[in-house]
Design an enzyme around this catalytic site. Structure first.
Site, mmCIF file in Angstrom:
data_model
loop_
_atom_site.group_PDB
_atom_site.id
_atom_site.type_symbol
_atom_site.label_atom_id
_atom_site.label_comp_id
_atom_site.label_asym_id
_atom_site.label_seq_id
_atom_site.Cartn_x
_atom_site.Cartn_y
_atom_site.Cartn_z
ATOM 1 N N GLN A 171 0.895 -1.231 0.036
ATOM 2 C CA GLN A 171 -0.025 -0.046 0.033
ATOM 3 C C GLN A 171 0.939 1.151 0.070
ATOM 4 O O GLN A 171 0.681 2.271 -0.728
ATOM 5 C CB GLN A 171 -0.839 0.012 1.191
ATOM 6 N N ASP B 124 3.859 0.403 12.290
ATOM 7 C CA ASP B 124 2.701 -0.111 13.035
ATOM 8 C C ASP B 124 2.136 1.313 13.973
ATOM 9 O O ASP B 124 3.161 1.735 14.454
ATOM 10 C CB ASP B 124 3.397 -1.075 13.692
ATOM 11 N N ALA B 125 0.908 1.156 13.813
ATOM 12 C CA ALA B 125 0.266 2.323 14.677
ATOM 13 C C ALA B 125 0.708 2.379 16.076
ATOM 14 O O ALA B 125 0.533 3.148 16.782
ATOM 15 C CB ALA B 125 -1.072 2.389 14.431
ATOM 16 N N GLU C 251 -11.433 3.770 9.670
ATOM 17 C CA GLU C 251 -11.706 2.343 9.452
ATOM 18 C C GLU C 251 -10.144 1.480 9.598
ATOM 19 O O GLU C 251 -10.092 0.694 8.476
ATOM 20 C CB GLU C 251 -12.520 2.099 8.196
ATOM 21 N N HIS D 111 -8.365 -3.106 13.173
ATOM 22 C CA HIS D 111 -7.088 -4.206 12.954
ATOM 23 C C HIS D 111 -6.274 -4.347 13.827
ATOM 24 O O HIS D 111 -5.503 -5.117 13.841
ATOM 25 C CB HIS D 111 -6.571 -3.920 11.385
#
Ligand code: SAH
Length: 273
Positions: free
Chosen positions: A101, A124-125, A142, A146
């Protein structure tokens, strides 16, 4: 999705899922990867337009000005980031757990002449690779469902926001106990897309523990999830490739239309000054 591969962490698995979904976008449309938002009397508006509306109504809550630095947490193919940058003059940094992505989002932004205004980075958030107080605002459309630890995401977002900076996000949550006959449809969606459902009662305590001040919580289910699933089940041939994934036993939006307990929330919070 096939069986859970325990050798991989959840974020790694989600990254691979979105790598595969990126490959399915063979026409390279690079559209947004989220549900729409409709007023109750205009359900004929196409999903792509309604999806942009959701982006706009979220971005509007960030009170952005030209030059503001925005973090897009789980940026997909960068379509929302590009839209926000164009509409507001803000600079948007998108992160995603899928490397493909990020590659695609960067290519699309270049092709659209947005390179100076948006940038994308694999991350990574739950462990943001940015210094404290480096953003004026954050948006997560959205994506948080996850992430295995929502509260850790809130803590990280708080850390990188400047005092007074806002976060807006959408999430899926259980509006009540899911009846036994509908549970398998929900389980299938959660499993295929590696998601968890939040408990609506958890948002406020979670924000408080993460050091964020609650601003607004809206249940947008009837204007978002429900009409999106309705529209998708009507136009099955135009099914979004994201939802057409899944091999023989395909996830079917029609199964979800009457699951009233599957809700969508819009949440806004602020880092105290
Ligand atoms: N917000 C985008 C994409 C939504 S799809 C849009 O509306 O178009 C969910 C996104 O969350 C994907 O980009 C995925 O890569 C990202 N994501 C999921 N888990 C993540 C994690 N742990 N860290 C960063 N990004 C994550």
């Amino acid at each position: 999705m096939s069986a859970h591969d325990s050798a991989l962490s959840v974020p790694e698995e989600v990254g691979l899922l979105y790598d595969r979904l990126t490959a399915l976008d063979t026409e390279g449309t690079g559209g947004s990867l989220h549900l729409g938002f409709w007023d109750l009397d205009d359900t004929g508006v196409p999903l792509v337009e309604a999806a942009d509306r959701l982006t706009d109504m979220m971005a509007d809550r960030l009170l952005l000005r030209p030059g503001h630095r925005v973090l897009d947490v789980g940026c997909g193919l960068g379509q929302p980031a590009g839209r926000i940058a164009r509409r507001t003059g803000a600079h948007v940094t998108g992160i995603a757990i899928s490397r493909d992505q990020i590659t695609r989002a960067t290519e699309i932004a270049e092709a659209e002449g947005l390179s100076g205004q948006v940038e994308f980075q694999h991350a990574d958030a739950m462990e943001l690779p940015f210094p404290d107080e480096s953003f004026d605002a954050a948006i997560a459309i959205e994506s948080i469902f996850h992430m295995p630890d929502r509260e850790q995401v809130f803590r990280e977002v708080r850390r990188v926001l400047r005092p007074g900076g806002r976060i807006v996000l959408t999430d899926f949550f259980a509006r009540g106990p899911i009846p036994a006959d509908k549970q398998r449809h929900v389980d299938r969606l959660l499993r295929d897309f590696i998601m968890t459902l939040a408990d609506g009662d958890d948002y406020l305590p979670m924000l408080r523990r993460a050091g964020l001040r609650f601003t607004e919580l809206l249940d947008i289910t009837e204007q978002s999830v429900r009409p999106t699933f309705q529209q998708m089940s009507r136009d099955n041939d135009q099914l979004d490739p994201v939802f057409a994934e899944g091999g023989d036993a395909k996830f079917s939006p029609a199964d979800m239309v009457d699951v009233d307990e599957f809700g969508s929330a819009l949440l806004t919070a602020e880092k105290p000054r």
